[in-house]
Write a protein that holds these residues in place. Structure first.
Motif, mmCIF file in Angstrom:
data_model
loop_
_atom_site.group_PDB
_atom_site.id
_atom_site.type_symbol
_atom_site.label_atom_id
_atom_site.label_comp_id
_atom_site.label_asym_id
_atom_site.label_seq_id
_atom_site.Cartn_x
_atom_site.Cartn_y
_atom_site.Cartn_z
ATOM 1 N N THR A 49 0.353 15.553 -16.817
ATOM 2 C CA THR A 49 0.494 16.177 -15.492
ATOM 3 C C THR A 49 1.032 15.160 -14.488
ATOM 4 N N GLN A 52 4.643 14.412 -14.977
ATOM 5 C CA GLN A 52 5.507 15.495 -14.489
ATOM 6 C C GLN A 52 5.643 15.463 -12.970
ATOM 7 N N LYS A 53 4.590 15.038 -12.287
ATOM 8 C CA LYS A 53 4.586 15.147 -10.824
ATOM 9 C C LYS A 53 4.998 13.880 -10.077
ATOM 10 N N GLN A 56 8.396 13.070 -8.228
ATOM 11 C CA GLN A 56 8.793 13.804 -7.023
ATOM 12 C C GLN A 56 8.269 13.158 -5.741
ATOM 13 N N LEU A 189 -2.474 12.938 -5.488
ATOM 14 C CA LEU A 189 -2.168 13.126 -6.913
ATOM 15 C C LEU A 189 -3.225 12.431 -7.776
#
Ligand code: ZN
Length: 240
Positions: A49, A52-53, A56, A189
């Motif tokens: 996860t 993937q994040k 950005q 995050l």
């Protein structure tokens, strides 16, 4: 010259902070993770996860983030008798070390990481080892890392550099480093998607993230977050 790095990335708070630290500094950043039969195997989902994040969060991070290498290290789980790999309560062993210590773990991790780095033409190996809040783990010591760097370089005729950005930070300072590196989005995050709890509990959400709230890893993370918040509020208070 483009500089590349390989981050030992478990999906926990420390290694997620190291990953961001690397993305802010290196042109190419690859990651490596190990499945060694840890009870908190849920961290393997968390690391996906985060991978993937995290790209950005800053404009150039996505382009810098390269391959992820997942290594099956089931053999380590088979030969070790610890509270992280077997069904036993966390306790302090006779030698004064917690039985969450997995002998040889970081030594193996870095040796295998250097073999991958050798193949990928990567110079920097980055890990979240820390001597400040290190639960007494001898393989997190600065001297261990420096000795290993010498050993790996001799054994492979290379000039690897082992970077440990958290070595002299406590957990509050690690939260602070995340805030400085990726701002509130990175802190958020880490709270939402990183996993530190030894028991693998993600059913309880605290201010500092998910975990049982009881194990030593949760206690360190919670206390560090509390101290980080207090110091941040003090700074904000002074500037008003
Ligand atoms: Zn816990």
């Amino acid at each position: 010259m483009t500089e590349s790095a390989l981050v030992l990335f478990s999906g926990g708070q420390d290694s997620a902070t190291c990953l961001a630290w690397a993305l802010a500094r290196f042109d190419r950043v690859e990651t490596i993770g190990f499945d060694y039969g840890q009870k908190h195997i849920v961290e393997m989902d968390c690391r996906q996860t985060i991978l993937q994040k995290i790209g950005q969060l800053q404009t150039n991070w996505e382009a810098r983030l390269g391959d992820d290498h997942l290594i099956d290290l089931g053999i380590l789980g088979q030969i070790s008798e610890t509270a992280l790999t077997q069904d036993m309560a966390i306790a302090i062993a006779e030698n004064g070390l917690p039985n969450t210590f997995v002998p040889g773990r970081n030594l193996l991790f870095l040796t295998l990481a250097s073999a991958v780095a050798y193949r990928r033409g990567i110079r920097h190996l980055i890990g979240g080892m820390c001597e400040t809040d290190f639960s007494g783990y001898p393989d997190c010591r600065d001297d261990t890392m420096k000795a290993l760097q010498v050993t790996l370089n001799l054994g492979m005729d290379k000039r690897f550099v082992i970077d440990t950005p958290l070595m002299w930070l406590d957990k509050a300072a690690t939260w602070q480093l995340a805030a400085e590196t990726g701002g509130t989005p990175l802190v958020d995050l880490i709270i939402e998607d990183s996993h530190t709890c030894y028991t693998g509990d993600r059913s309880q959400r605290h201010a500092w993230g998910y975990g049982c709230g009881q194990c030593p890893a949760c206690a360190l993370r919670a206390n560090g977050y509390e101290k980080y918040l207090t110091s941040t509020q003090n700074i904000a208070g002074r500037s008003e």
